[in-house]
Write an enzyme that holds these catalytic residues in place. Structure first.
Site, short mmCIF file in Angstrom:
data_model
loop_
_atom_site.label_atom_id
_atom_site.label_comp_id
_atom_site.label_asym_id
_atom_site.label_seq_id
_atom_site.Cartn_x
_atom_site.Cartn_y
_atom_site.Cartn_z
CG ASN A 173 2.02 0.74 4.02
OD1 ASN A 173 3.14 1.21 3.98
ND2 ASN A 173 1.82 -0.52 3.74
N GLY A 174 0.20 -1.32 6.17
CA GLY A 174 0.77 -2.17 7.22
C GLY A 174 -0.23 -3.24 7.62
CD GLU A 192 18.27 -9.56 -9.81
OE1 GLU A 192 17.93 -10.23 -8.84
OE2 GLU A 192 17.69 -8.51 -10.14
CD GLU A 229 11.03 -9.33 -10.00
OE1 GLU A 229 10.46 -9.15 -8.93
OE2 GLU A 229 12.16 -8.88 -10.25
NE ARG A 271 4.46 2.26 -0.22
CZ ARG A 271 5.53 1.94 0.49
NH1 ARG A 271 6.72 2.19 -0.01
NH2 ARG A 271 5.44 1.37 1.66
CD1 TRP A 274 0.51 -5.96 -3.58
CD2 TRP A 274 0.71 -6.54 -1.44
NE1 TRP A 274 1.12 -7.20 -3.53
CE2 TRP A 274 1.25 -7.58 -2.22
CE3 TRP A 274 0.74 -6.70 -0.05
CZ2 TRP A 274 1.81 -8.73 -1.69
CZ3 TRP A 274 1.29 -7.86 0.48
CH2 TRP A 274 1.82 -8.85 -0.33
CB CYS A 317 -0.94 0.07 1.18
SG CYS A 317 -1.93 -1.40 1.40
CG HIS A 338 24.40 -33.59 -8.59
ND1 HIS A 338 25.01 -34.79 -8.35
CD2 HIS A 338 25.40 -32.71 -8.87
CE1 HIS A 338 26.32 -34.66 -8.46
NE2 HIS A 338 26.59 -33.39 -8.79
CE LYS A 393 11.64 -0.31 -6.45
NZ LYS A 393 12.19 -1.50 -7.12
CE LYS A 395 14.46 -8.10 -11.62
NZ LYS A 395 15.21 -7.87 -10.44
C1 F6R Z 1 12.87 -7.93 -7.23
C2 F6R Z 1 12.74 -7.00 -6.14
C3 F6R Z 1 12.57 -7.56 -4.77
C4 F6R Z 1 13.38 -6.74 -3.76
C5 F6R Z 1 13.13 -7.25 -2.33
C6 F6R Z 1 13.96 -6.51 -1.31
O1 F6R Z 1 13.04 -7.28 -8.46
O2 F6R Z 1 12.75 -5.81 -6.32
O3 F6R Z 1 12.94 -8.89 -4.74
O4 F6R Z 1 14.72 -6.84 -4.08
O5 F6R Z 1 11.78 -7.11 -2.02
O6 F6R Z 1 13.71 -5.15 -1.32
P1 F6R Z 1 14.73 -4.12 -0.70
O7 F6R Z 1 15.94 -4.12 -1.52
O8 F6R Z 1 14.00 -2.82 -0.71
O9 F6R Z 1 15.01 -4.61 0.70
#
Ligand code: F6R
Length: 636
Positions: A107-108, A506, A513, A33, A81, A2, A529, A631, A510
């Site tokens: 938010n929370g 990584e 997600e 968010r 969210w 949120c 394995h 995010k 990507k």
């Molecule tokens: C993936 C992504 C998330 C963040 C994770 C940690 O693209 O953005 O996996 O990396 O939620 O977030 P931070 O870096 O803000 O602690």
């Protein structure tokens, strides 16, 4: 997770933009968010509280509910969210009290909401949503019935909440102010010339002001058009008061001390343009292209912070690097760098798994917490727990004064600018560059590197912006071509060794997600394995090697995949014999400039970012707003 926004002007102030439009625009900057529902509450110039909210994304809801037509001088907004209760019109925020005089955005997560809800229902309150948040306006109403002023009622309500919250509330009985409170979830105040703001993140009001106060846990207060008032709630720290106490007792026990903000106002150097798309179709593509600049600003800014941290790490024997998601992958690279460049024993741990390792940590150890937002709850808790044990805590974050840096002993800031796309790109490259710098500085102070070697290493780091720009220019078209073929795939493997492993992890994240393709990363040596059982004709297997040493180790794995007719893509250093072999073995070869492997991760991740981005776009998905993701993750 949120996003919330609040804005207040004086009742006489008439701005060029209607308040409904201003709140809508602010929410668009917070959409990363959460984006399953949206709503706002405004006090109109004729003194009415108007609430409009609905399930759906901002643009659609705004048209449906006529956000742009509404005007007033004070308002709050929310983009959701879902946590408690699915996305629906009634679960959308703001929530109001029974009399329609108080509106709240949250938010929370309120952990004791069931207890509070039952208590309030026994007293005749009726609820219209399944959310935890709706208890808050009803609590405020209940405290006001006892004669509390609107502000005291707000503070008393906050004092009985347990959990995580960033709150903004407006009340028709105190129509010139927005009340706010923070515990764990982020909240910042923006100080404008004729209006003030409160929001989950700075980009929400960046167009209007760059003067900010980052609120701290346990702080409550209010903004008017020309005042910012903050207090520390003494009994209001989440969990102090019990709802079972009589409300009057809670009210009587309410205690808060004013907070002096004189040294807390910061002028941030982000510009409004940084939080706009600037002609790119998506923030993610813009942020991929911003990486040369982000890396260059980070390298220019971190030197003294890195030196200070290296001095403190000099005597440390074990370093745990923690992070979540993409930041965990940067942590993985950080641990490899500390071990291989600085000769310090180091391992990466996913933040939410940290508790299982804490028992063996203590003084003499260090934890480096990597988090672009500086707010991820799992990483914050890892720092808190480590600190209690006397462990030195260092954080690496992109957001000045956010929770994790504030609670750490030392901090290094990446200078990536605001990252709006949900999928991390430029914050990852700046994290790995800062960690590469730290490893070299530590190697130097420990005598592991002589000054000539250090100078050469740093010079190579400084070439990265140019190299990254070159990789984007050279391989964007090829990434599009590969992506065209990737769209039909259901699964993919990403394989590497050494630094190639976290880059593979990584790359896989990507693709998962944003393109919603199942992708798994493995140490290349592990593939035989078990995982190789899945490989059949045209199954995508993406290899990454950052050096000829790593290539030498994955070569046989490439052969194994080719023997099973996999669709093999290989990202390798442009070294004659390596490229010559790969061209024979793989379907696609992406040869990148050969670099010191400790410096290379920031360049070698680029093709993976581009392939994932274009695959998502060709599949018709919005890469900036992947489903089910937000995010900043402030829930555990
Ligand atoms: C993936 C992504 C998330 C963040 C994770 C940690 O693209 O953005 O996996 O990396 O939620 O977030 P931070 O870096 O803000 O602690």
């Amino acid at each position: 997770m949120c996003g919330i926004i609040g804005v207040v002007a004086s009742a006489e102030f008439k701005r060029e933009r209607r308040l409904g439009t201003l709140i809508k625009q602010a929410l668009k900057h917070l959409e990363y968010r959460g984006y399953d529902s949206v709503g706002f509450a405004i006090i109109t110039y004729d003194g009415r509280l108007v609430v409009r909210k609905s399930r759906g994304m901002i643009d659609a809801v705004s048209v449906k509910l006529g956000f742009d037509e509404l005007d007033g001088y004070i308002g709050i907004g929310h983009t959701r969210w879902a946590t408690h209760g699915p996305p629906s019109d009634s679960n959308a925020h703001p929530h109001i009290d029974c009399r329609g005089r108080v509106a709240v955005v949250h938010n929370g997560i309120i952990e004791n909401y069931m207890e509070l809800k039952n208590y309030l229902m026994e007293r005749g309150h009726s609820f219209s949503s399944e959310t935890d948040s709706e208890v808050i306006p009803h609590l405020i109403e209940e405290f006001k019935k006892l004669g509390a002023s609107p502000y005291d009622a707000f503070k008393a309500a906050v004092s009985v909440l347990k959990g995580a919250y960033a709150l903004a509330a407006i009340d028709l009985d105190s129509p010139d102010r927005i009340f706010f409170a923070r515990s764990t979830s982020p909240l910042v105040v923006g100080i404008g010339s004729s209006e003030n703001y409160v929001a989950s993140d700075i980009p929400a009001f960046l167009e209007y002001t760059r003067n900010v106060v980052v609120l701290r846990d346990g702080e409550v207060g209010y903004i008017t058009s020309d005042e910012v008032h903050v207090e520390k709630l003494i009994c209001g720290r989440a969990g102090h008061s019990e709802v079972s106490s009589e409300l009057q007792v809670v009210l009587n026990a309410l205690e808060a001390v004013p907070v002096d903000l004189r040294n807390r106002v910061r002028e941030i150097d982000w510009t409004p343009e940084m939080a706009m798309r600037g002609g790119y179709p998506h923030f993610m593509l813009k942020e991929i292209h911003e990486q040369p600049q982000a890396v260059s600003s980070t390298l220019a800014g971190v030197a003294s912070e890195v030196r200070q941290v290296a001095e403190h790490l000099k005597g440390v024997e074990r370093v745990i690097v923690v992070g979540a998601g993409t930041s965990y992958h940067a942590s993985y690279i950080g641990a490899l760098l500390l071990s291989n460049v600085a000769g310090v024993w180091s391992i990466p741990i996913i933040s939410s798994e940290m508790r299982w390792y804490l028992r063996s940590l203590g003084e003499g150890d260090a934890v480096i917490a990597v988090s672009q937002s500086g707010e991820t709850i799992d990483t914050l808790l890892a720092v808190r727990e480590a600190k209690k044990l006397g462990v030195l805590t260092v954080s690496l974050s992109n957001v000045v004064d956010s929770a994790i840096p504030r609670e750490s002993d030392l901090v290094i800031y990446t200078r990536a600018g605001p990252e709006i796309g949900v999928a991390a790109t430029k914050t990852f490259t700046t994290q790995v560059v800062a960690l590469a710098y730290l490893a070299a500085e530590l190697a130097r102070v420990k005598g592991f590197m002589n000054s000539g070697e250090f100078t050469k290493y740093v010079a190579e780091l400084r070439r990265l912006p140019e190299i990254i720009a070159g990789v984007i220019a050279q391989y964007e078209a090829k990434a599009r071509r590969i992506a065209k073929n990737m769209v039909n795939k259901k699964s993919a493997f990403y394989l590497g060794r050494g630094y190639g492993l976290p880059i593979s992890m990584e790359g896989a994240l990507k693709l998962k997600e944003i393109a919603y393709i199942h992708a798994e990363a493995y140490p290349a040596g592990e593939s035989k394995h078990g995982p190789i059982a899945l490989v059949e004709e045209d199954f995508p297997v993406i290899f990454t090697a950052l050096s000829d040493e790593e290539y030498g180790l994955i070569k046989s794995n490439i052969e194994e995949m080719r023997a099973r007719y996999a669709w093999v893509i290989a990202v390798v250093p442009k070294i004659n014999n390596v490229v010559g072999e790969v061209l024979k073995l793989a379907s696609e070869c992406i040869p990148l400039p050969p670099l010191n492997p400790a410096v290379a991760p920031a360049a070698y991740i680029i093709p993976h970012q581009l392939i994932a981005y274009y695959t998502a776009v060709f599949k018709g998905h919005d890469p900036d707003k992947p489903r089910n993701l937000a995010k900043t993750v402030t829930v555990y």
